[in-house]
Design an enzyme around this catalytic site. Structure first.
Site, PDB file in Angstrom:
ATOM      1  N   LYS A  13       0.840  -1.214   0.000  1.00 18.25           N
ATOM      2  CA  LYS A  13       0.000   0.000   0.000  1.00 18.25           C
ATOM      3  C   LYS A  13       0.873   1.261   0.000  1.00 18.25           C
ATOM      4  O   LYS A  13       0.655   2.165  -0.800  1.00 18.25           O
ATOM      5  CB  LYS A  13      -0.929   0.039   1.237  1.00 18.25           C
ATOM      6  CG  LYS A  13      -1.884  -1.121   1.356  1.00 18.25           C
ATOM      7  CD  LYS A  13      -2.793  -0.968   2.567  1.00 18.25           C
ATOM      8  CE  LYS A  13      -2.092  -0.945   3.914  1.00 18.25           C
ATOM      9  NZ  LYS A  13      -1.375  -2.202   4.245  1.00 18.25           N
ATOM     10  N   ARG A  88     -10.073   0.906   8.068  1.00 24.00           N
ATOM     11  CA  ARG A  88      -9.654  -0.446   8.448  1.00 24.00           C
ATOM     12  C   ARG A  88     -10.751  -1.206   9.192  1.00 24.00           C
ATOM     13  O   ARG A  88     -10.547  -2.370   9.557  1.00 24.00           O
ATOM     14  CB  ARG A  88      -8.478  -0.311   9.416  1.00 24.00           C
ATOM     15  CG  ARG A  88      -7.130  -0.573   8.791  1.00 24.00           C
ATOM     16  CD  ARG A  88      -6.102  -0.269   9.854  1.00 24.00           C
ATOM     17  NE  ARG A  88      -4.950  -1.078   9.727  1.00 24.00           N
ATOM     18  CZ  ARG A  88      -3.843  -0.678   9.088  1.00 24.00           C
ATOM     19  NH1 ARG A  88      -3.791   0.481   8.501  1.00 24.00           N
ATOM     20  NH2 ARG A  88      -2.815  -1.472   9.056  1.00 24.00           N
ATOM     21  N   ARG A 127      11.837  -5.866   4.937  1.00 22.89           N
ATOM     22  CA  ARG A 127      11.872  -4.445   5.294  1.00 22.89           C
ATOM     23  C   ARG A 127      12.551  -4.251   6.663  1.00 22.89           C
ATOM     24  O   ARG A 127      13.336  -3.318   6.840  1.00 22.89           O
ATOM     25  CB  ARG A 127      10.448  -3.886   5.339  1.00 22.89           C
ATOM     26  CG  ARG A 127      10.418  -2.412   5.684  1.00 22.89           C
ATOM     27  CD  ARG A 127       9.029  -1.821   5.628  1.00 22.89           C
ATOM     28  NE  ARG A 127       8.127  -2.486   6.551  1.00 22.89           N
ATOM     29  CZ  ARG A 127       6.803  -2.373   6.512  1.00 22.89           C
ATOM     30  NH1 ARG A 127       6.237  -1.646   5.579  1.00 22.89           N
ATOM     31  NH2 ARG A 127       6.040  -2.986   7.395  1.00 22.89           N
ATOM     32  N   ARG A 135      10.767  -0.232  12.559  1.00 26.94           N
ATOM     33  CA  ARG A 135       9.363  -0.169  12.997  1.00 26.94           C
ATOM     34  C   ARG A 135       9.137  -1.114  14.162  1.00 26.94           C
ATOM     35  O   ARG A 135       9.427  -2.312  14.079  1.00 26.94           O
ATOM     36  CB  ARG A 135       8.440  -0.519  11.822  1.00 26.94           C
ATOM     37  CG  ARG A 135       7.933   0.740  11.136  1.00 26.94           C
ATOM     38  CD  ARG A 135       7.067   0.440   9.968  1.00 26.94           C
ATOM     39  NE  ARG A 135       5.798  -0.191  10.329  1.00 26.94           N
ATOM     40  CZ  ARG A 135       4.783  -0.314   9.482  1.00 26.94           C
ATOM     41  NH1 ARG A 135       4.889   0.171   8.254  1.00 26.94           N
ATOM     42  NH2 ARG A 135       3.669  -0.899   9.866  1.00 26.94           N
ATOM     43  N   ARG A 146      -0.977  -8.491  13.547  1.00 26.46           N
ATOM     44  CA  ARG A 146      -1.482  -7.543  12.532  1.00 26.46           C
ATOM     45  C   ARG A 146      -2.271  -8.288  11.457  1.00 26.46           C
ATOM     46  O   ARG A 146      -3.302  -7.800  10.980  1.00 26.46           O
ATOM     47  CB  ARG A 146      -0.313  -6.763  11.907  1.00 26.46           C
ATOM     48  CG  ARG A 146       0.244  -5.692  12.830  1.00 26.46           C
ATOM     49  CD  ARG A 146       1.646  -5.260  12.464  1.00 26.46           C
ATOM     50  NE  ARG A 146       1.765  -4.672  11.147  1.00 26.46           N
ATOM     51  CZ  ARG A 146       2.926  -4.508  10.505  1.00 26.46           C
ATOM     52  NH1 ARG A 146       4.061  -4.899  11.073  1.00 26.46           N
ATOM     53  NH2 ARG A 146       2.954  -3.960   9.328  1.00 26.46           N
TER      54      ARG A 146
END
Ligand code: AP5
Length: 200
Positions: A13, A88, A127, A135, A146
């Site tokens: 996204k 969401r 990532r 993060r 998540r």
């Protein structure tokens, strides 16, 4: 254009929203980025959100709806925006409908990126390696949470937009440039349809 980009964690996204923002000259509104900035700045919203994000849960609907309500009032949103990571939940989707209705504007399209779960985990791990784990929510336990939250709370949002005839699926397993091209084709089709309707 006003676009919603839906998709599970790691589906691309943020990557695609940044490209669309650049190519269409519209604002990129990522609730994840806005909340992480608030956490870093220790604002009241950030202090409330920090632990929730770290655990992979959702920040309360009222908080994110109010963040988006303020953000879409900013001048850079006047020619359009792309929402990345919002709505969401069904309550957020209904909240967005109210916000837009109150301002007399409509969503042009909802684009959903679909990606296999194994690939999502591999991308987020990639990532985390690239950014040195920058993060707080990119660790295996939080990523699992998540994904669970996405399945239970956000999957119904796809159904909500499908029922309104606004949902366009794009294969997020394709290479990044191909995904960008597919989204461009979807938006081109939406634009054509709108022009045809306007011309009767
Ligand atoms: P948020 O920041 O929105 O995170 P997310 O939805 O979990 O998504 P990610 O940022 O992990 O992934 P992405 O889909 O943007 O993929 P990306 O382009 O980075 O939310 C974080 C947290 O904030 C939430 O858990 C929640 O706590 C809170 N929050 C946020 N919004 C909220 C809301 N509305 N309500 C309540 N709480 C909220 O790509 C990932 C990686 O894959 C990158 O390395 C990228 O280079 C790579 N990649 C991308 N596309 C491809 C491709 N096609 N092929 C191969 N690799 C690719």
């Amino acid at each position: 254009m006003r676009i919603v980009l839906l998709g599970p964690p790691g589906s691309g996204k943020g990557t695609q929203a940044a490209r669309l923002s650049e190519s269409l000259g519209i604002a990129h509104l990522s609730t994840g980025d806005i909340l992480r900035s608030a956490v870093a700045a220790k604002t009241p919203v950030g202090l409330r959100a920090a632990q929730i994000i770290q655990r992979g849960n959702l920040v309360p609907d009222s908080v994110v709806i109010s963040v988006i309500a303020d953000r879409i009032e900013q001048p850079d949103c006047s020619s359009g925006f792309i929402l990345d990571g919002f709505p969401r939940t069904i309550a957020q989707a209904e909240g967005l409908d109210e916000l837009l209705k109150g301002r007399g504007i409509l969503l042009d399209a909802v684009v959903e990126l679909t990606v296999d779960e194994g690939a999502l985990i591999a991308r987020i791990e990639g990532r985390a390696r690239e950014t040195g784990g920058a993060r707080a929510d990119d660790n295996p336990e939080t990523v699992r949470r998540r994904l669970e939250v996405y399945r239970s709370r956000t999957t119904p949002v796809s159904a909500y937009y499908r029922a309104q005839g606004q949902l366009h699926g794009v294969d997020g397993m394709l290479p990044i440039d191909e995904v960008t091209k597919e989204i461009g084709e979807v938006l081109g089709g939406v634009e054509l349809q709108r022009t045809a309707l306007q011309n009767g």
